[in-house]
Design a protein around this motif. Structure first.
Motif, mmCIF file in Angstrom:
data_model
loop_
_atom_site.group_PDB
_atom_site.id
_atom_site.type_symbol
_atom_site.label_atom_id
_atom_site.label_comp_id
_atom_site.label_asym_id
_atom_site.label_seq_id
_atom_site.Cartn_x
_atom_site.Cartn_y
_atom_site.Cartn_z
ATOM 1 N N SER B 356 0.837 -1.196 0.000
ATOM 2 C CA SER B 356 0.000 0.000 0.000
ATOM 3 C C SER B 356 0.876 1.251 0.000
ATOM 4 N N GLN B 357 2.051 1.164 0.633
ATOM 5 C CA GLN B 357 2.976 2.302 0.519
ATOM 6 C C GLN B 357 3.495 2.436 -0.898
ATOM 7 N N GLY B 361 0.643 5.182 -2.130
ATOM 8 C CA GLY B 361 1.358 6.398 -1.784
ATOM 9 C C GLY B 361 2.216 6.931 -2.915
ATOM 10 N N ASN B 362 2.170 6.240 -4.055
ATOM 11 C CA ASN B 362 3.049 6.614 -5.161
ATOM 12 C C ASN B 362 2.428 7.740 -5.979
ATOM 13 N N LYS B 363 3.233 8.755 -6.237
ATOM 14 C CA LYS B 363 2.713 9.953 -6.902
ATOM 15 C C LYS B 363 2.193 9.624 -8.306
#
Lengths: 173, 560
Positions: B356-357, B361-363
């Protein structure tokens, strides 16, 4: 005491080897198969495992997966081929450049499997020539690796492939 | 007052209900309506708020009857999880009004009924073949069509939009460019085919052609005994095979009226939740690949392999496990298996956090998915969306909560719900569902009930091998069941489970013989994927690819 000739011989052994041209081409071919994964069904998911981190087909030089038939020389038919799909498969096969090889992965691709049904082609060898059949429903990744290694041995030994030489494209299109 | 009598009293002033039939059998409410009233009845049931979902439309063929066809509608109410089956008998050559003006989701279901049975739906704008190929003659699910009569297809279908394959419509005009994606295309999953017309990069219109993996599941089910259908169900949604086993067996058990033992229930729940995790792994992992991120695939596949190892320990198979039997499980779990599951869940929790990171969280991921091709809740309901996609659109419907089975009512877990229904929300919901599945597995594993793993009814379950070889009674029971077959009572049921993609329903008609008379699968992604051309309209091609990935369309259950 090493004489001059001997020294040259040793030197040449360390960076060169003698072989036949066809043997080294075969060696190159077998270790650089570029597969086109034709994953249609459940076997496609197991094929992902074969490509994935645990089984890693890259160890056999076949990690460059190409989805374009023009860039690949190994057609991996993984999954059921239906009647609707058959003309598409033939077209894909014909678009591949020589030399080309076909592995039929799983029961469905090899024989229709347990789908003796109105819309399922009873084996992709009805329309294209197949070099290696891998049994299983779906085959384990080990079995697929074994199939790839078998194909590599066939390439190395230049095994005659009459099924391919005598193949006639179905009169489609 | 039961729901059916309530419906009857409300229908009475509006229709001549003397011609209707109301009955309840095997826990299902059934309403038989003549053809002339069907559209108004469906409209009334929808507008009065009785039923908001059209779950399924299908046909059944009874060649002996004077009116040989039944068109069967399955309605569902998301508020109280009640269901109603509406049946319309039809004579050969008769047509029926299309339900398309009421529910957009009727579109492909009616086309399928047309393809399989030749039932005509008046007012359907695009009533043509959907699963079989365009050179196929006849209607394969009619009883007089032999299961193995193949018809060869010798040409590929050209790009076409709403029209027939032969008339290409107004494709190839000067302004727009038609492109064909699939059925063998790097960006397409499995055997999907999308034809799109582009203005620059923007999709002006799109059409889907499916059926490239139509393996005749429903015909195969009609020609095999009940227990032999189980391996076929594995291959519906092969990303989460055990869930299909469970859904099918649960339906047959409902018809038989048996309750499976607590231990079998617990094992089924664990299998289902493990399957949900690995299904979402495929959805999220390959979804990343479609956006250009290969890492997610490789990373997540290590966890998938771990689940395969658990399945292998349980039954020897990795992908297509066929682990359930009607009446329970095929065998008990080996010693220490539940501990292995606990170890895996612990690792998985960490893996979910990592992924999930890595993705949410990925631009780049956010830019590619947030706000792209959203589906509003009302549209999602009209299309017949279920599962993670419906929840991403903001409707908190989950059969595990609204109509719990196998002890889900006693477990603590949450139903993640999105807000926008865009691609980002779909992944958000899926990843959160994986966490919730971990919670469920942990709770079940902590207190696995003892006892038997299957019922011991000699007319349903084969005796154990030691009895078959060890005593005459076991041998006889084995012989009788194999020769006679498992024979449920005459009747019909619909039952559904919450599969990884949504509501996986089975509509089973039994004539008392050893094979199902008719088995209709209601695959979740069939309803979802039919909305694709509408959803991607006006978005760019790359967004369309991301949308297909987020819908997690599995060809096995789409085409069956």
């Amino acid at each position: 005491m090493i004489t001059g000739t001997q020294r040259h011989d040793d030197m040449s052994r360390s960076f060169a080897l003698t072989t036949r041209l066809d043997a080294i081409i075969a060696w190159g071919q077998k270790n650089a198969l570029w597969p086109m994964p034709y994953g249609t069904a459940c076997c496609g998911i197991e094929l992902m495992s074969v490509m994935g981190p645990k089984y890693d087909l890259a160890r056999f030089g076949a990690e460059v997966v190409r989805f374009s038939p023009r860039q690949s020389d190994l057609l991996l038919v993984a999954g059921t081929i239906t009647e609707k799909m058959a003309p598409v498969l033939v077209r894909i096969y014909r678009q591949m450049l020589e030399p080309k090889f076909v592995i039929s992965m799983g029961a469905c691709a090899s024989s229709g499997g347990f789908y003796r049904a109105y819309h399922v082609l009873q084996g992709c060898d009805k329309v294209i020539p197949v070099d290696v059949y891998v049994p299983g429903c779906p085959p384990t990744p080990e079995a697929v690796l074994d199939g790839v290694m078998l194909l590599q041995r066939m390439i190395q030994k230049r095994t005659p492939r009459p099924w391919k030489d005598n193949w006639k494209a179905p009169d489609y299109e | 007052m039961s729901k059916l009598t309530e419906i009857k009293s409300e229908l009475a002033p509006r229709f001549s209900v003397s011609q209707f039939e109301f009955n309840s059998a095997f826990g299902d409410d059934v309403l038989v309506v003549p053809k002339s009233d069907i559209f108004q009845v469906l409209q009334f049931l929808r507008d009065s708020g009785k039923f908001d979902f059209l779950i399924d439309v299908c046909g059944v063929h009874y060649p002996q009857r004077q009116k040989p066809f039944d068109v069967v509608y399955h309605l569902f109410n998301s508020k109280d999880a009640s269901r109603l089956r509406v049946k319309v008998p039809l004579a050969e050559g008769e047509s029926i009004p299309s339900a398309l003006p009421l529910w957009k989701g009727a579109d492909w279901f009616e086309r399928e009924a047309f393809d399989m049975f030749g039932i005509r739906f008046d007012g359907h704008p695009n009533l043509r073949k959907i699963l079989t190929h365009h050179q196929f003659a006849g209607h394969p699910l009619r009883k007089d069509y032999e299961a193995d009569r193949q018809q060869h297809c010798t040409e590929t279908l050209p790009i076409h939009f709403d029209h027939d394959g032969a008339t290409r419509g107004d494709v190839l005009n000067e302004r727009y460019m038609p492109i064909n994606l699939g059925p063998s295309h790097p960006a397409m999953h499995g055997t999907l085919r999308v034809m799109a017309e582009l203005d620059g990069e923007t999709v002006v219109r799109a059409a889907c052609e499916i059926g490239y993996l139509h393996r005749c599941f429903e015909k195969m089910a009609e020609t095999h005994p009940y227990n032999q259908v189980i391996p076929y169900t594995d291959r519906l949604n092969y990303c989460s095979a055990p869930m299909n086993n469970v859904g099918y067996c649960k339906t047959v058990e409902k018809l038989l009226g048996v309750e499976i033992p607590a231990r079998a229930q617990a094992m089924r729940v664990i299998l289902c939740e493990l399957s949900r995790i690995i299904d979402h792994i495929i959805a999220v992992g390959t979804g990343g690949v479609d956006l250009g991120a290969l890492t997610s695939f490789f990373h997540l596949f290590t966890y998938r392999e771990k689940v395969y190892t658990l399945f292998e320990k349980l039954c020897g198979a990795r992908l297509t496990v066929s682990m359930t039997r009607i009446g329970g499980m095929a065998q008990d779990a080996p010693e220490g298996w539940f501990d292995d599951v606990m170890v895996f869940v612990k690792e998985m929790r960490q893996g979910i956090d990592e992924i999930s990171q890595l993705m949410l969280g990925n631009k780049i991921f956010i830019k590619r998915t947030q706000g792209i091709a959203p589906v509003k809740a009302a549209d999602a309901i009209a299309w017949g969306y279920t599962g993670p996609l419906l929840r991403a659109s903001g409707v908190g419907l989950d059969l595990r909560k609204s109509k719990p089975y196998y002890g889900y009512e006693g477990l603590e877990f949450d139903i993640p719900v999105g807000t926008n229904g865009d691609i980002y929300d779909r992944y958000l919901v899926r990843i959160e569902e994986m966490r919730q599945s971990c919670r469920i597995i942990e709770q079940v594993c902590r207190s696995v009930p003892g006892g038997d793993y299957t019922i011991r009814d000699k007319g349903i379950v084969l005796p154990e091998k030691k009895d078959v070889y060890g005593n005459i009674e076991g041998l006889m029971n084995h012989f009788m069941l194999v020769i006679k077959g498992l024979r449920p009572p005459v009747g019909e049921v619909y039952d559904a489970t919450e599969a990884a993609n949504g509501e996986l329903g089975f509509y089973l008609v039994s004539d008392g013989s050893a094979n199902p008379y008719r088995l209709k699968v209601r695959p979740p992604c069939f309803a979802i994927y039919q909305s694709f051309p509408t959803v991607v309209k006006g978005w760019q091609v790359a967004d369309a690819i991301a949308t297909v990935a987020s819908m997690n369309v599995i060809a096995g259950e789409l085409d069956r």
